[in-house]
Design a protein around this motif. Sequence first.
Motif, PDB file in Angstrom:
ATOM      1  N   VAL A 176       0.775  -1.095  -0.192  1.00 34.30           N
ATOM      2  CA  VAL A 176       0.016  -0.063  -0.054  1.00 34.30           C
ATOM      3  C   VAL A 176       0.850   1.244   0.062  1.00 34.30           C
ATOM      4  N   LYS A 177       1.718   1.180   0.909  1.00 32.47           N
ATOM      5  CA  LYS A 177       2.676   2.660   1.060  1.00 32.47           C
ATOM      6  C   LYS A 177       3.475   2.770  -0.202  1.00 32.47           C
ATOM      7  N   LEU A 178       3.775   1.857  -1.120  1.00 35.31           N
ATOM      8  CA  LEU A 178       4.391   2.076  -2.338  1.00 35.31           C
ATOM      9  C   LEU A 178       3.650   2.481  -3.428  1.00 35.31           C
ATOM     10  N   ASN A 179       2.476   2.401  -3.283  1.00 29.43           N
ATOM     11  CA  ASN A 179       1.350   2.762  -4.206  1.00 29.43           C
ATOM     12  C   ASN A 179       1.188   4.103  -4.154  1.00 29.43           C
ATOM     13  N   PRO A 180       1.595   4.696  -5.418  1.00 30.13           N
ATOM     14  CA  PRO A 180       1.689   6.401  -5.523  1.00 30.13           C
ATOM     15  C   PRO A 180      -0.005   6.994  -5.258  1.00 30.13           C
ATOM     16  N   PHE A 181      -0.683   6.156  -6.043  1.00 33.61           N
ATOM     17  CA  PHE A 181      -2.115   6.704  -5.795  1.00 33.61           C
ATOM     18  C   PHE A 181      -2.650   6.550  -4.201  1.00 33.61           C
ATOM     19  N   TYR A 182      -2.161   5.854  -3.523  1.00 32.07           N
ATOM     20  CA  TYR A 182      -2.613   5.776  -1.983  1.00 32.07           C
ATOM     21  C   TYR A 182      -1.908   7.140  -1.418  1.00 32.07           C
ATOM     22  N   ASN A 183      -0.690   7.352  -1.747  1.00 30.02           N
ATOM     23  CA  ASN A 183       0.042   8.554  -1.102  1.00 30.02           C
ATOM     24  C   ASN A 183      -0.585   9.701  -1.622  1.00 30.02           C
ATOM     25  N   PHE A 184      -1.150   9.600  -2.823  1.00 32.77           N
ATOM     26  CA  PHE A 184      -1.698  10.959  -3.244  1.00 32.77           C
ATOM     27  C   PHE A 184      -2.964  11.402  -2.670  1.00 32.77           C
TER      28      PHE A 184
END
Length: 267
Positions: A212-220
Amino acid sequence: MLKNKSFYISFRDVFLSLREVWLPCLLAWHDISVRYKRSKVGQFWLTLNTLVYISSLGLIFGTLFRLNLHEYLPNICAAILTWNFINTSISDGCLSFISSDSIILQVNLPFFMHIIRTVARNLIIFGHNIIIFPIIAIAVGYSMNYYALLIIPGLVFIVINLLWVCVILSVLCTRFRDLHQVVTSILQIIFYATPVVWDAKILPSTVSPLVVKLNPFYNFIDLVKQPLMGHPPHTNEWLFCGVLAVVGWCVALCVLGKYKQRIAYWL
């Protein structure tokens, strides 16, 4: 030498676009106005449709999984609003040059203007839709705090990243027209793989949190969702989006500079 020339061509194009940024923003507003011409409610049909969608989705999933609607409805509202902005910006960004072919072939404008127009149009729509959050928050008795102001720098980080993504995809999709359908399909998969309608906390212990944490969309999404939910985004999320922007823009400038002269022929 070729790389330096490509960087110069693309950097000049971006600079000229930003210098006259009012023009693509005006065109973006015109796009929305034309879409809802003669409508009494106008652009706020976008807001009404989104409000119905979020309320229905939140109530259905919240009831089925017996979730606390006091927290779940504002959570899913913030996540979906941000996802819709990102999703439509990328999807429309694939067609930025194709949809502006008449302008490109007749008027000598910087190509990056068409990218700004696409992202600005969706940012305006997001601005209309964001009023849904306080409506739902009041309806369920959820209180906001001063951390909500952090959505402004959060949106800045998201827009900066969306711009370079749209630059790369618009060039590739102009050359390979079928790529737009591929991107659309991938975005549908990413929607379910990203904590939008579900919470990252429910992941089983066998799944690494890095998924999850390396998912750019999650961070955005977290850059906007967390402030609206009354929490500051984690420092790692700011750093992740910042590093991604630097790397992405280096690639985007190379792609735009290398293929800018061919775009008009591909149209």
